[in-house]
Every structure is written in C-alpha cells, then in structure tokens.
Design an enzyme around this catalytic site. Sequence first.
Site, PDB file in Angstrom:
ATOM      1  N   ARG A 235      10.818  15.474  -6.793  1.00  0.00           N
ATOM      2  CA  ARG A 235      11.092  16.109  -8.075  1.00  0.00           C
ATOM      3  C   ARG A 235      10.829  15.108  -9.195  1.00  0.00           C
ATOM      4  O   ARG A 235      11.157  13.914  -9.079  1.00  0.00           O
ATOM      5  CB  ARG A 235      12.541  16.601  -8.154  1.00  0.00           C
ATOM      6  N   GLU A 264       6.936  19.010 -16.546  1.00  0.00           N
ATOM      7  CA  GLU A 264       5.689  19.715 -16.218  1.00  0.00           C
ATOM      8  C   GLU A 264       5.711  21.197 -16.573  1.00  0.00           C
ATOM      9  O   GLU A 264       4.668  21.854 -16.594  1.00  0.00           O
ATOM     10  CB  GLU A 264       5.383  19.572 -14.727  1.00  0.00           C
ATOM     11  N   HIS A 296       1.819  19.400  -8.667  1.00  0.00           N
ATOM     12  CA  HIS A 296       2.833  19.997  -7.791  1.00  0.00           C
ATOM     13  C   HIS A 296       2.171  20.766  -6.638  1.00  0.00           C
ATOM     14  O   HIS A 296       2.578  21.878  -6.301  1.00  0.00           O
ATOM     15  CB  HIS A 296       3.753  20.925  -8.599  1.00  0.00           C
TER      16      HIS A 296
END
Length: 330
Positions: A235, A264, A296
Amino acid sequence: MKIKIYGIRDEERPIAEAWAKKHSVEISLTEQPLTKDTVEEAKGFDGVSNSQIFPLDKEVYPLLKLFGIKQIAQRSAGYDMYDLELASANNIIISNVPSYSPESIAEYTVMVAMTLVRQFEGIRQHVSEQNFAWVPSIRGRVLGDMTIAVIGVGRIGKIVAKIFKGFGCRVVGYEIDPDNRIPDIVDYRNSVEEAVKDADIVTLHMYPSDFNYHQFNAEMFAQFKKGAILMNMARGVLVDTADLLDALDSGQLSAAGIDTYEAEGPYVPKNCQGKAIEDQLFKRLLDHEKVIYTPHTAFYTDEAVKNLVEGGLNAAKEVIESGTTSNRVN
C-alpha cells in the site's frame, strides 16, 4: 436478490454476469464509483459490491442504512478507504477479498526486483539508442548473493520469501503474527529496523494501519544498508514518497520498485494520456531514473480479476442470506 455493483470495468462485466446467472441473482452494473452523488442508485437493492480506490464519502453510510442495505463488499484486499467505525455505527458490514491470487503479487515483486538488480531498464534504454557497449552503469548483480528482508510474512510475503529462497537468497523478515511464520525459510528479526539493516532488498507486504503510516520515511531509510533497494507492492501509505526520493537522490537507496503510490486515487486506474500530472510529487516519482513505477498492477492477472469479482459478490450474497460473512473487516 438484487446487488448493485459499483466501479465495474468492462473486463469484469462478463465475470459478474456469469456469477449472477449461476446464483440466480439480479445485478445492476455501473462504471461510476460509489459516492454521495451515486448512492441513490443503490435504493431498492439488497447489497452493494464496490471497488473503492479513494476514501468513501461519509454521507454514504447513513444513506445505505436508510435504504436497508447492510453491507459493502469491497473487491480488493485493502479496505483502508472505509471508515470502519462509521460503517459499524450505521450497521454496515464492510468485507474484503483477503486472498485472491497472492502468487500474482509475489511473482510480480520478484520480477521487478530482478529488473532492478540486472539494470534491465538501463540496458533497454541503451539498446533503443543503439548503444551496445558494456559499461558499469548496466552491470548487474547475482540475486542469489543477496539478503532479502520481507516485511510482513503473510499470504503474499510467504510466497515472496519462498521464491527468493529458491534463488539462493538469504531471507530475513519481520512478522507480528507468530502463526504466519515459516522459520525454515525466513530468519526472523524482532523489529523492522533489525530486519532491514543488512538487507540488499527490502520488500513490503503489510496492510496499512495507524501504526505503519509513512513507517518507511527518512528515519527508517537511514537504518537501511547503503545502496539497498526498496520494493513496495503493498500500500502506498506505508512509504513517505518525498523521503524515498530524497534517499534515492542521496544514494542511501540505489533503486525502488513502486507499484502503489500514496496519492494515486486521481490517476489510477485511469488513462491519463495527454493530460498534465498536477501532483508534482507523483511526477517526480514517475520521472526518477532510479524508480520503476507501475500503476497498481502487481495483482493484475486473469486469475486475480476473476477471484476479486466473484469474491466480492460471494461476500455480498453471504451477508444478505446470513447477516454476516467470514470476510468482514469491522
């Protein structure tokens, strides 16, 4: 049974539709995220499946309660975008999909680490310039000679440790839950600082919490072995990005593989071609020559997408039928 599905992507639609047909559930799909402006669309439904990537508007919780909806089934392992206390106060169960394809993230972690260790990005850049010379800037190292620190030896961290061990690496780690430990593979340390101090690569595999927000900051990077590599496929909020970039600029760290950026939300997962990146910190990260940034995508495999969609819907159905789910997080 009727379930409203927010934040659906085109590739997820056939998976959701096949699941609904199999379970005789009526579904309604929207690409829009769940917000205070779209929550009205959930009226008349029994449950909600969601793919939230930014903090949920606080107004949503009482409105869902008013509509008689008792859960939000998040289609990811992470759930830090929800206010769990506020959800509980409104009798809303938040669930996640804790394990959807840990192998996907683990394999990706090792892939990016090897790309950094072998200077692959630099080699590709040289080739694109028709520079075929052997020079020290593209000379790599042998992965098996390295010490790897795995911070968080859970579902994903265990597989990461096993893969690195398979290359001959010495693997050390830090894990707060004794039940997660694999002493035959990982040599455990009593603190994160002890784990990172002799590691050539530090890889993070933790859930975010109040205790580890920006845990990897200037003070922590000063504890790293000089020239170490940081990997964050967990994370974004675990890492203070500004401090990371400073550590790279100073040479304290030699490289970083970053799949999750702490802010993000406005950019991932979106097509931003032709648009200016207004977040200057994000732009620094994108432009930094010592960083491999990916949006991601460590999780992003066929298996993971299917398991996330079905896992979220299974949890929603379970709450509707039984009043709870084994995947609840509040």
